[in-house]
Design a protein around this motif. Sequence first.
Motif, PDB file in Angstrom:
ATOM      1  N   ASP A   1       0.819  -1.205   0.000  1.00  0.00           N
ATOM      2  CA  ASP A   1       0.000   0.000   0.000  1.00  0.00           C
ATOM      3  C   ASP A   1       0.863   1.269   0.000  1.00  0.00           C
ATOM      4  OD1 ASP A   1       0.830  -0.620   2.569  1.00  0.00           O
ATOM      5  OD2 ASP A   1      -0.933   0.263   3.520  1.00  0.00           O
ATOM      6  N   LEU A   2       1.990   1.233   0.703  1.00  0.00           N
ATOM      7  CA  LEU A   2       2.899   2.390   0.674  1.00  0.00           C
ATOM      8  C   LEU A   2       3.551   2.534  -0.695  1.00  0.00           C
ATOM      9  CD1 LEU A   2       4.694   2.193   4.134  1.00  0.00           C
ATOM     10  CD2 LEU A   2       2.842   3.700   3.436  1.00  0.00           C
ATOM     11  N   LYS A   3       3.872   1.409  -1.310  1.00  0.00           N
ATOM     12  CA  LYS A   3       4.478   1.448  -2.643  1.00  0.00           C
ATOM     13  C   LYS A   3       3.502   2.060  -3.645  1.00  0.00           C
ATOM     14  CE  LYS A   3       7.080  -1.496  -5.778  1.00  0.00           C
ATOM     15  NZ  LYS A   3       7.618  -2.850  -5.964  1.00  0.00           N
ATOM     16  N   LEU A   4       2.236   1.678  -3.570  1.00  0.00           N
ATOM     17  CA  LEU A   4       1.221   2.244  -4.452  1.00  0.00           C
ATOM     18  C   LEU A   4       1.043   3.732  -4.177  1.00  0.00           C
ATOM     19  CD1 LEU A   4      -0.953   1.837  -6.600  1.00  0.00           C
ATOM     20  CD2 LEU A   4      -2.532   1.285  -4.742  1.00  0.00           C
ATOM     21  N   PHE A   5       1.075   4.118  -2.899  1.00  0.00           N
ATOM     22  CA  PHE A   5       0.954   5.527  -2.548  1.00  0.00           C
ATOM     23  C   PHE A   5       2.096   6.336  -3.152  1.00  0.00           C
ATOM     24  CE2 PHE A   5       1.919   9.079   0.321  1.00  0.00           C
ATOM     25  CZ  PHE A   5       0.725   9.778   0.229  1.00  0.00           C
ATOM     26  N   VAL A   6       3.314   5.810  -3.077  1.00  0.00           N
ATOM     27  CA  VAL A   6       4.466   6.519  -3.639  1.00  0.00           C
ATOM     28  C   VAL A   6       4.330   6.621  -5.156  1.00  0.00           C
ATOM     29  CG1 VAL A   6       6.957   6.387  -4.003  1.00  0.00           C
ATOM     30  CG2 VAL A   6       6.022   5.996  -1.741  1.00  0.00           C
ATOM     31  N   ARG A   7       3.797   5.589  -5.780  1.00  0.00           N
ATOM     32  CA  ARG A   7       3.592   5.649  -7.234  1.00  0.00           C
ATOM     33  C   ARG A   7       2.533   6.677  -7.606  1.00  0.00           C
ATOM     34  NH1 ARG A   7       3.869  -0.653  -9.165  1.00  0.00           N
ATOM     35  NH2 ARG A   7       6.131  -0.815  -8.979  1.00  0.00           N
ATOM     36  N   MET A   8       1.531   6.822  -6.769  1.00  0.00           N
ATOM     37  CA  MET A   8       0.472   7.793  -7.045  1.00  0.00           C
ATOM     38  C   MET A   8       0.899   9.222  -6.715  1.00  0.00           C
ATOM     39  SD  MET A   8      -2.775   5.584  -5.694  1.00  0.00           S
ATOM     40  CE  MET A   8      -3.986   6.833  -6.032  1.00  0.00           C
ATOM     41  N   HIS A   9       1.880   9.364  -5.837  1.00  0.00           N
ATOM     42  CA  HIS A   9       2.391  10.682  -5.431  1.00  0.00           C
ATOM     43  C   HIS A   9       3.906  10.700  -5.643  1.00  0.00           C
ATOM     44  CE1 HIS A   9      -1.385  10.173  -3.203  1.00  0.00           C
ATOM     45  NE2 HIS A   9      -1.532  11.466  -3.451  1.00  0.00           N
ATOM     46  N   PRO A  10       4.342  10.938  -6.868  1.00  0.00           N
ATOM     47  CA  PRO A  10       5.771  10.821  -7.189  1.00  0.00           C
ATOM     48  C   PRO A  10       6.687  11.803  -6.463  1.00  0.00           C
ATOM     49  CG  PRO A  10       4.511  11.568  -9.094  1.00  0.00           C
ATOM     50  CD  PRO A  10       3.538  11.263  -8.022  1.00  0.00           C
ATOM     51  N   GLU A  11       6.140  12.827  -5.835  1.00  0.00           N
ATOM     52  CA  GLU A  11       7.006  13.751  -5.087  1.00  0.00           C
ATOM     53  C   GLU A  11       7.688  13.037  -3.918  1.00  0.00           C
ATOM     54  OE1 GLU A  11       2.811  14.268  -3.454  1.00  0.00           O
ATOM     55  OE2 GLU A  11       3.686  14.221  -5.436  1.00  0.00           O
ATOM     56  N   TRP A  12       7.123  11.920  -3.498  1.00  0.00           N
ATOM     57  CA  TRP A  12       7.737  11.156  -2.410  1.00  0.00           C
ATOM     58  C   TRP A  12       9.018  10.464  -2.848  1.00  0.00           C
ATOM     59  CZ3 TRP A  12       7.197  11.586   2.565  1.00  0.00           C
ATOM     60  CH2 TRP A  12       6.051  12.190   3.048  1.00  0.00           C
ATOM     61  N   TYR A  13       9.181  10.182  -4.135  1.00  0.00           N
ATOM     62  CA  TYR A  13      10.451   9.624  -4.617  1.00  0.00           C
ATOM     63  C   TYR A  13      11.595  10.581  -4.289  1.00  0.00           C
ATOM     64  CZ  TYR A  13       8.264   5.913  -7.397  1.00  0.00           C
ATOM     65  OH  TYR A  13       7.588   4.805  -7.788  1.00  0.00           O
ATOM     66  N   ARG A  14      11.381  11.844  -4.608  1.00  0.00           N
ATOM     67  CA  ARG A  14      12.402  12.854  -4.360  1.00  0.00           C
ATOM     68  C   ARG A  14      12.625  13.038  -2.860  1.00  0.00           C
ATOM     69  NH1 ARG A  14      10.136  17.740  -5.712  1.00  0.00           N
ATOM     70  NH2 ARG A  14       9.758  16.872  -7.766  1.00  0.00           N
ATOM     71  N   THR A  15      11.521  13.097  -2.115  1.00  0.00           N
ATOM     72  CA  THR A  15      11.627  13.297  -0.669  1.00  0.00           C
ATOM     73  C   THR A  15      12.404  12.172  -0.009  1.00  0.00           C
ATOM     74  OG1 THR A  15       9.509  14.460  -0.675  1.00  0.00           O
ATOM     75  CG2 THR A  15      10.298  13.650   1.445  1.00  0.00           C
ATOM     76  N   LEU A  16      12.080  10.929  -0.369  1.00  0.00           N
ATOM     77  CA  LEU A  16      12.765   9.791   0.247  1.00  0.00           C
ATOM     78  C   LEU A  16      14.198   9.646  -0.249  1.00  0.00           C
ATOM     79  CD1 LEU A  16       9.879   7.193   0.246  1.00  0.00           C
ATOM     80  CD2 LEU A  16      10.796   8.447   2.199  1.00  0.00           C
ATOM     81  N   SER A  17      14.461  10.072  -1.462  1.00  0.00           N
ATOM     82  CA  SER A  17      15.834  10.019  -1.971  1.00  0.00           C
ATOM     83  C   SER A  17      16.730  10.999  -1.225  1.00  0.00           C
ATOM     84  CB  SER A  17      15.860  10.337  -3.460  1.00  0.00           C
ATOM     85  OG  SER A  17      15.202   9.330  -4.178  1.00  0.00           O
ATOM     86  N   ARG A  18      16.186  12.164  -0.935  1.00  0.00           N
ATOM     87  CA  ARG A  18      16.978  13.184  -0.252  1.00  0.00           C
ATOM     88  C   ARG A  18      17.045  12.963   1.257  1.00  0.00           C
ATOM     89  NH1 ARG A  18      14.729  18.531  -3.438  1.00  0.00           N
ATOM     90  NH2 ARG A  18      15.645  17.991  -5.440  1.00  0.00           N
ATOM     91  N   SER A  19      15.957  12.472   1.813  1.00  0.00           N
ATOM     92  CA  SER A  19      15.913  12.300   3.268  1.00  0.00           C
ATOM     93  C   SER A  19      15.199  10.979   3.592  1.00  0.00           C
ATOM     94  CB  SER A  19      15.161  13.478   3.892  1.00  0.00           C
ATOM     95  OG  SER A  19      15.057  13.296   5.265  1.00  0.00           O
ATOM     96  N   PRO A  20      15.947   9.902   3.676  1.00  0.00           N
ATOM     97  CA  PRO A  20      15.334   8.587   3.916  1.00  0.00           C
ATOM     98  C   PRO A  20      14.630   8.456   5.268  1.00  0.00           C
ATOM     99  CG  PRO A  20      17.675   8.369   3.412  1.00  0.00           C
ATOM    100  CD  PRO A  20      17.376   9.820   3.504  1.00  0.00           C
ATOM    101  N   LEU A  21      14.917   9.359   6.199  1.00  0.00           N
ATOM    102  CA  LEU A  21      14.281   9.279   7.501  1.00  0.00           C
ATOM    103  C   LEU A  21      12.838   9.789   7.480  1.00  0.00           C
ATOM    104  CD1 LEU A  21      17.253  10.432   9.750  1.00  0.00           C
ATOM    105  CD2 LEU A  21      16.489   8.102   9.239  1.00  0.00           C
ATOM    106  N   GLU A  22      12.389  10.246   6.325  1.00  0.00           N
ATOM    107  CA  GLU A  22      11.023  10.741   6.183  1.00  0.00           C
ATOM    108  C   GLU A  22      10.018   9.605   6.005  1.00  0.00           C
ATOM    109  OE1 GLU A  22       9.847  13.923   6.265  1.00  0.00           O
ATOM    110  OE2 GLU A  22      11.837  14.643   6.790  1.00  0.00           O
ATOM    111  N   VAL A  23      10.446   8.374   6.200  1.00  0.00           N
ATOM    112  CA  VAL A  23       9.564   7.216   6.014  1.00  0.00           C
ATOM    113  C   VAL A  23       8.377   7.301   6.966  1.00  0.00           C
ATOM    114  CG1 VAL A  23       9.422   4.713   6.212  1.00  0.00           C
ATOM    115  CG2 VAL A  23      11.391   5.749   5.141  1.00  0.00           C
ATOM    116  N   GLN A  24       8.591   7.765   8.178  1.00  0.00           N
ATOM    117  CA  GLN A  24       7.489   7.878   9.139  1.00  0.00           C
ATOM    118  C   GLN A  24       6.468   8.897   8.653  1.00  0.00           C
ATOM    119  OE1 GLN A  24       7.175   5.789  11.581  1.00  0.00           O
ATOM    120  NE2 GLN A  24       5.214   6.655  12.150  1.00  0.00           N
ATOM    121  N   ARG A  25       6.939   9.987   8.079  1.00  0.00           N
ATOM    122  CA  ARG A  25       6.019  10.988   7.536  1.00  0.00           C
ATOM    123  C   ARG A  25       5.271  10.430   6.332  1.00  0.00           C
ATOM    124  NH1 ARG A  25       7.287  16.839   5.202  1.00  0.00           N
ATOM    125  NH2 ARG A  25       7.621  15.491   3.440  1.00  0.00           N
ATOM    126  N   LEU A  26       5.957   9.595   5.538  1.00  0.00           N
ATOM    127  CA  LEU A  26       5.311   8.923   4.408  1.00  0.00           C
ATOM    128  C   LEU A  26       4.176   8.042   4.908  1.00  0.00           C
ATOM    129  CD1 LEU A  26       5.184   7.806   1.422  1.00  0.00           C
ATOM    130  CD2 LEU A  26       6.795   6.077   2.215  1.00  0.00           C
TER     131      LEU A  26
END
Length: 80
Positions: A14-39
Amino acid sequence: MRKEIQAYLDQNADLKLFVRMHPEWYRTLSRSPLEVQRLKSAADLFYGRTFSQRLDRFNQRASMMSMFVAMAEAMAEKKA
């Protein structure tokens, strides 16, 4: 994106699908991997899994059930 984040997303479909639907999270997680909780929080809000959203759904179902009961009682009175 880091391998650990990719593995985490692979484990949580479900998180993978969410990231695919909201591609801005690719950039966010690439720059700051600790943002997983916010994701996870954003995905819960998107999927309606927050406590307030669940409570709202419960209240809607309860009011619908009370409406059905009232309608059934009215129909029973009408027949009698």
